[in-house]
Scaffold this motif. Structure first.
Motif, PDB file in Angstrom:
ATOM      1  N   UNK A  22     -76.363 -36.085   0.547  1.00  0.00           N
ATOM      2  CA  UNK A  22     -76.608 -34.774   1.136  1.00  0.00           C
ATOM      3  C   UNK A  22     -76.093 -34.729   2.578  1.00  0.00           C
ATOM      4  N   UNK A  23     -76.267 -35.817   3.324  1.00  0.00           N
ATOM      5  CA  UNK A  23     -75.800 -35.855   4.712  1.00  0.00           C
ATOM      6  C   UNK A  23     -74.275 -35.841   4.772  1.00  0.00           C
ATOM      7  N   UNK A  24     -73.638 -36.536   3.845  1.00  0.00           N
ATOM      8  CA  UNK A  24     -72.179 -36.651   3.836  1.00  0.00           C
ATOM      9  C   UNK A  24     -71.490 -35.392   3.307  1.00  0.00           C
ATOM     10  N   UNK A  25     -72.006 -34.844   2.211  1.00  0.00           N
ATOM     11  CA  UNK A  25     -71.334 -33.729   1.536  1.00  0.00           C
ATOM     12  C   UNK A  25     -71.966 -32.370   1.803  1.00  0.00           C
ATOM     13  N   UNK A  99     -80.799 -40.700  11.159  1.00  0.00           N
ATOM     14  CA  UNK A  99     -79.904 -39.571  11.415  1.00  0.00           C
ATOM     15  C   UNK A  99     -79.483 -38.842  10.142  1.00  0.00           C
ATOM     16  N   UNK A 100     -79.391 -39.535   9.010  1.00  0.00           N
ATOM     17  CA  UNK A 100     -78.998 -38.846   7.784  1.00  0.00           C
ATOM     18  C   UNK A 100     -80.069 -37.853   7.346  1.00  0.00           C
ATOM     19  N   UNK A 101     -81.350 -38.212   7.506  1.00  0.00           N
ATOM     20  CA  UNK A 101     -82.412 -37.253   7.205  1.00  0.00           C
ATOM     21  C   UNK A 101     -82.248 -36.014   8.085  1.00  0.00           C
ATOM     22  N   UNK A 102     -81.988 -36.248   9.364  1.00  0.00           N
ATOM     23  CA  UNK A 102     -81.825 -35.133  10.302  1.00  0.00           C
ATOM     24  C   UNK A 102     -80.623 -34.277   9.916  1.00  0.00           C
ATOM     25  N   UNK A 103     -79.524 -34.904   9.484  1.00  0.00           N
ATOM     26  CA  UNK A 103     -78.345 -34.142   9.069  1.00  0.00           C
ATOM     27  C   UNK A 103     -78.655 -33.265   7.858  1.00  0.00           C
ATOM     28  N   UNK A 104     -79.425 -33.803   6.911  1.00  0.00           N
ATOM     29  CA  UNK A 104     -79.802 -33.022   5.729  1.00  0.00           C
ATOM     30  C   UNK A 104     -80.629 -31.816   6.158  1.00  0.00           C
ATOM     31  N   UNK A 159     -83.418 -29.731  20.030  1.00  0.00           N
ATOM     32  CA  UNK A 159     -82.144 -29.395  20.654  1.00  0.00           C
ATOM     33  C   UNK A 159     -81.335 -30.641  20.987  1.00  0.00           C
ATOM     34  N   UNK A 160     -82.004 -31.673  21.474  1.00  0.00           N
ATOM     35  CA  UNK A 160     -81.313 -32.936  21.747  1.00  0.00           C
ATOM     36  C   UNK A 160     -80.823 -33.566  20.449  1.00  0.00           C
ATOM     37  N   UNK A 161     -81.629 -33.454  19.396  1.00  0.00           N
ATOM     38  CA  UNK A 161     -81.219 -33.979  18.087  1.00  0.00           C
ATOM     39  C   UNK A 161     -79.942 -33.295  17.606  1.00  0.00           C
ATOM     40  N   UNK A 162     -79.896 -31.978  17.660  1.00  0.00           N
ATOM     41  CA  UNK A 162     -78.718 -31.244  17.192  1.00  0.00           C
ATOM     42  C   UNK A 162     -77.491 -31.668  17.999  1.00  0.00           C
ATOM     43  N   UNK A 163     -77.628 -31.786  19.311  1.00  0.00           N
ATOM     44  CA  UNK A 163     -76.490 -32.203  20.122  1.00  0.00           C
ATOM     45  C   UNK A 163     -76.017 -33.602  19.749  1.00  0.00           C
TER      46      UNK A 163
END
Length: 189
Positions: A22-25, A99-104, A159-163
């Protein structure tokens, strides 16, 4: 003799694979087949644990929510502002470690996800608001600090996470202290 499979361990393997895929695609472009391939199992095996792609996403979200709840559970004792400092440090460390959880989560924020992300935010805002209320009662806060500031504190972390997600050169773990300086020390009496 049939192979004995540890259900909980296999389910965790599938969830880990789903997070990576999910994080990759992106969730919308991911298929159960992709998750199965990442986990090194047959597509049908995924369905033994999760009835659909949405159920798999819910499992990923539950895993993330469990990690977030762990941060809240480890605040310990001390002054409310010290516990708020630990909450910020713990949340940033947890986000940096996964970070992959956060990306999802970032991927599904813009969609209409089949998960209750608002509940996790309510829990975090509630925990921060409770600490602010305690700090106010203890005379530790400047006048005018209230529940609305809990939204700002959670927003600073997010906000720091998104950056950091869009700029991998940004060291998320190192941002805990600046967040604390602004969001804890900045409201202290």
């Amino acid at each position: 003799m049939p192979k004995i499979v540890d259900r909980a361990a296999r389910q965790e393997e599938i969830l880990d694979a789903a997070v990576k895929v999910f994080a990759r695609k992106g969730f919308a472009a991911s298929r159960i087949e992709d998750v199965a391939a990442e986990a090194g199992i047959a597509k049908g095996s995924v369905y033994l644990y999760f009835e659909s792609r949405n159920a798999l996403l819910a499992g990923v979200f539950d895993s993330y929510a469990g990690k977030a709840a762990g941060v809240l559970a480890e605040l310990g004792s001390g002054s409310p502002l010290e516990r708020l400092r630990r909450l910020i440090t713990g949340a940033v460390a947890m986000l940096a470690a996964h970070p992959d959880h956060a990306r999802v989560l970032l991927d599904v924020w813009a969609s209409n996800p089949p998960i209750d992300m608002a509940a996790v935010y309510r829990e975090y805002r509630g925990a921060v608001a409770d600490l602010l209320s305690e700090a106010e009662c203890a005379g530790e806060l400047r006048p005018g600090i209230g529940a609305g500031h809990a939204v700002v504190i959670v927003g600073a972390i997010e906000g720091c996470l998104v950056q950091a997600l869009v700029d991998p050169e940004l060291p998320l773990r190192e941002l805990a202290e600046p967040i604390i300086q602004i969001c804890v020390d900045g409201i202290r009496r």
